[in-house]
Scaffold this active site. Structure first.
Site, PDB file in Angstrom:
ATOM      1  N   ASP A  17       0.868  -1.172   0.000  1.00  0.00           N
ATOM      2  CA  ASP A  17       0.000   0.000   0.000  1.00  0.00           C
ATOM      3  C   ASP A  17       0.906   1.223   0.000  1.00  0.00           C
ATOM      4  OD1 ASP A  17      -2.349   1.608   0.301  1.00  0.00           O
ATOM      5  OD2 ASP A  17      -1.942   1.726   2.449  1.00  0.00           O
ATOM      6  N   ASP A 176      -1.962  -1.035   6.100  1.00  0.00           N
ATOM      7  CA  ASP A 176      -2.072  -0.400   7.413  1.00  0.00           C
ATOM      8  C   ASP A 176      -3.512  -0.103   7.790  1.00  0.00           C
ATOM      9  OD1 ASP A 176      -2.031   3.145   7.183  1.00  0.00           O
ATOM     10  OD2 ASP A 176      -2.309   1.773   5.501  1.00  0.00           O
TER      11      ASP A 176
END
Length: 230
Positions: A17, A176
């Protein structure tokens, strides 16, 4: 800190990400979003913005705001968000501590790497350039804008894996946010949850490996600090 010492089988592809994993942009993007929402007549505290919008794409903000606050945002609000974020990033944007060395070790091991993000292609490229990470991912940046649905749907991760030439079980996603973790699991991929603070929104029930220090990432992937498979 980590829940486990390493994964069982090293992945063939690691999908990172962008926001909150490679670049420390979450505080910046939350403040930019708070300002734009206030301009549109929705006054929210910063904690509420961070909690409600963490991990979702700008394109999903219309529906989220309408569902939770009954406010219909202007049609150009996504452009307003992206411009506010672009300007804020130019004022200074750090990489996540330790991530450059972690990415270097993963790449040196011969493991393929790419980015899979809800951010726009321009935003991903800008943030990676500003933090000195762009050269690791040039030509291998995949955005939710390229697929039908953003996270928590698996589309962007499946698109990244297919384009890179790997099957989902060969992939490991570094995320996350809970939306990102959901997307990775729905794609049939393994996932490591980077938790930079106790305020992480990754649900305990997800059953994923969690870690709080990017220096641990190579070992979690079965790679030593010099980029050699263990």
């Amino acid at each position: 800190m980590t829940d486990k010492t390493e994964t069982s089988t090293p992945p063939q592809l690691v999908i990172f990400d962008c926001d909150g994993v490679l670049v420390d942009s979450e505080p910046m993007t939350s403040r930019a979003m708070q300002r734009v929402l206030a301009h549109c007549g929705l006054q929210l505290g910063l904690d509420e913005v961070q909690g409600r919008f963490h991990g979702i794409s700008n394109g999903q903000i219309h529906d989220t705001v309408l569902a939770h606050w009954g406010v219909r945002l202007p049609d150009d609000v996504v452009s307003l968000f992206e411009e506010a974020e672009r300007v804020a990033a130019e004022d200074g944007l750090p990489a996540i501590p330790g991530v450059a060395d972690a990415v270097r070790a993963v790449a040196a091991s011969g493991t393929a790497i790419c980015v899979g993000s809800n951010g726009s292609p321009d935003a991903i490229a800008q943030r990676l350039r500003l933090t000195g990470l762009y050269h690791w991912f040039e030509g291998r940046m995949f955005s939710a804008a390229m697929v039908a649905r953003g996270k928590p749907h698996p589309d962007v991760f499946l698109h990244a894996a297919e384009t890179m030439g790997f099957a989902p079980p060969e992939c490991m996603v570094i995320e996350d946010s809970d939306a990102g973790v959901q997307a990775a699991l729905a794609a049939g991929m393994r996932v490591l949850a980077y938790e930079a603070s106790p305020a992480s929104d990754v649900a305990d029930a997800r059953g994923v490996v969690r870690f709080t220090d990017m220096a641990l990432l190579p070992a979690l992937l079965g790679i030593d600090g010099m980029g050699q498979a263990q």
